[in-house]
Design a protein around this motif. Sequence first.
Motif, PDB file in Angstrom:
ATOM      1  N   VAL A  81       2.562  -3.625   9.740  1.00 40.85           N
ATOM      2  CA  VAL A  81       1.182  -5.395   9.583  1.00 40.85           C
ATOM      3  C   VAL A  81       0.483  -5.257   8.847  1.00 40.85           C
ATOM      4  CG1 VAL A  81       1.440  -4.657  12.360  1.00 40.85           C
ATOM      5  CG2 VAL A  81       0.020  -3.734  10.665  1.00 40.85           C
ATOM      6  N   GLY A  82       1.458  -4.652   7.387  1.00 35.10           N
ATOM      7  CA  GLY A  82       0.662  -5.133   6.407  1.00 35.10           C
ATOM      8  C   GLY A  82      -1.193  -5.266   5.633  1.00 35.10           C
ATOM      9  N   LYS A  83      -1.326  -3.797   6.555  1.00 35.37           N
ATOM     10  CA  LYS A  83      -3.026  -3.381   6.082  1.00 35.37           C
ATOM     11  C   LYS A  83      -2.339  -2.344   5.580  1.00 35.37           C
ATOM     12  CE  LYS A  83      -4.416  -5.730  10.807  1.00 35.37           C
ATOM     13  NZ  LYS A  83      -3.670  -6.489  11.387  1.00 35.37           N
ATOM     14  N   VAL A 114      -0.722   4.898  10.523  1.00 39.56           N
ATOM     15  CA  VAL A 114      -1.037   5.032   9.214  1.00 39.56           C
ATOM     16  C   VAL A 114       0.758   4.637   9.215  1.00 39.56           C
ATOM     17  CG1 VAL A 114      -0.577   5.384   5.833  1.00 39.56           C
ATOM     18  CG2 VAL A 114      -2.185   6.641   7.394  1.00 39.56           C
ATOM     19  N   ASN A 115       2.064   4.056   9.435  1.00 40.21           N
ATOM     20  CA  ASN A 115       3.439   3.628   8.762  1.00 40.21           C
ATOM     21  C   ASN A 115       2.599   2.583   9.993  1.00 40.21           C
ATOM     22  OD1 ASN A 115       4.031   5.805   7.466  1.00 40.21           O
ATOM     23  ND2 ASN A 115       4.781   6.473   9.297  1.00 40.21           N
ATOM     24  N   TYR A 172      -8.852  -8.077  -2.249  1.00 46.40           N
ATOM     25  CA  TYR A 172      -8.492  -9.816  -2.303  1.00 46.40           C
ATOM     26  C   TYR A 172      -6.832  -9.881  -2.170  1.00 46.40           C
ATOM     27  CZ  TYR A 172     -13.517  -8.756  -2.987  1.00 46.40           C
ATOM     28  OH  TYR A 172     -14.637  -8.841  -2.513  1.00 46.40           O
ATOM     29  N   ASP A 173      -6.355  -9.262  -1.464  1.00 52.80           N
ATOM     30  CA  ASP A 173      -4.552 -10.212  -0.917  1.00 52.80           C
ATOM     31  C   ASP A 173      -4.772 -11.080  -0.089  1.00 52.80           C
ATOM     32  OD1 ASP A 173      -3.093  -7.723   0.049  1.00 52.80           O
ATOM     33  OD2 ASP A 173      -4.195  -8.522   0.786  1.00 52.80           O
ATOM     34  N   ASP A 174      -3.651 -11.951   0.005  1.00 51.90           N
ATOM     35  CA  ASP A 174      -3.321 -12.729   1.296  1.00 51.90           C
ATOM     36  C   ASP A 174      -3.481 -12.113   2.276  1.00 51.90           C
ATOM     37  OD1 ASP A 174      -3.642 -14.427  -0.138  1.00 51.90           O
ATOM     38  OD2 ASP A 174      -1.413 -14.862  -1.376  1.00 51.90           O
ATOM     39  N   LYS A 175      -2.720 -10.400   2.859  1.00 53.81           N
ATOM     40  CA  LYS A 175      -2.236 -10.442   3.544  1.00 53.81           C
ATOM     41  C   LYS A 175      -3.370  -9.313   4.533  1.00 53.81           C
ATOM     42  CE  LYS A 175       2.155  -7.960   2.012  1.00 53.81           C
ATOM     43  NZ  LYS A 175       3.439  -7.855   1.031  1.00 53.81           N
TER      44      LYS A 175
END
Length: 365
Positions: A281-283, A275-276, A361-364
């Motif tokens: 990486v923005g997920k 998880v870390n 929904y986001d840009d990441k």
Amino acid sequence: MRAMYVADVGDGLCMALRTSVGETIQIDCGSQQGSDVALNGLMKFYNHFSSPDIFMLSHFHLDHYNGLMLASSIGYFPIPWEIKEVYYPKIPKFREKEEFMLCLLTMNLRVFGSETGIMEYDFLKTISKITRRSFRYKPVSKGDVINIGGTSFEVLWPPAVIDEERALSVIRQAINDFNIAMEADEKIKELYQRVEKEGLFRAYFEQEQRSYSGERDDPSKLVNSEYKEKKLPDVVKNADDSLRKAANHLSLALFGDNGVLFLGDLENFEIRKVVNYLESVGKKRFYVFITPHHGTHWNKSLKNIECIYSITSNGSKLHSRIKRGFKDISRMSFATYVNGDIVVPPFLPTRSHRFYPWWFYDDKY
């Protein structure tokens, strides 16, 4: 992803995903309630999907693929498989690696194999008996990417090398418990010597993708198709439990670009590490999250992720141990013990679609 199907197999896992181009990926086919339960779950897939094209094994516990063992032992499968590729976790490098694999596969035989009459402990040979073609196979570890039918899966665990003392201590304890059991149980000693002599497992954990076209054994030589754990002496049961826990630390974990997060049977420590990494990486948002170890394993780091669906595959033994946190991080939470077979609708990432909340929904992503 067109759809996902998770069969109700009790305390086990038997699930399939249909990719956008129509290929079927199956993950595991096993149950603690018996191989017949797992095989029945597998047969339900055919009401939704065709024969699997790809098989992924989360980790080397026979109760995660005993349904396949039953299918191969009876020498009959209603719909012939056309497996093209097989993936499974690559055992990381550590000093006691070979000794650990010898112990794990010997114990699998002690618990299951001696009762069935089936001498193969290698699940690749098992798959070769129920598919009509040769197939490619590859052990995978953290950082590998599996591309299937337009969908990419990033392997999050196990690592290529284990160097954390915490994980190594669990593995060493399991080996020690096995050695104690071997001193007390002549059957284990006999099986250990055979596994060591045959050495079949060595080739399956060191190489890149290769093709498998093993000869099929005559099903008439297999004396019993019933897979049911026998009552074990306490010292053997203790060693089996210890090895199971150690194998959980090496379970396969995946993230698919179709929004699926799969954490296998990872333990608390590994869940936090995975998880870390995902956060780094923005997920943090997922469409479907398959909860680890039938919903019984949790780490507080999971509070930092969100999902539309959290799905738990479990039965009467483990249902009472589901962690409440999985409901808190998901919009909808299901468990096979309560909901039966679970079918997840396709992921349709459009802002206008009324089903999905805005935060998905986001840009990441």
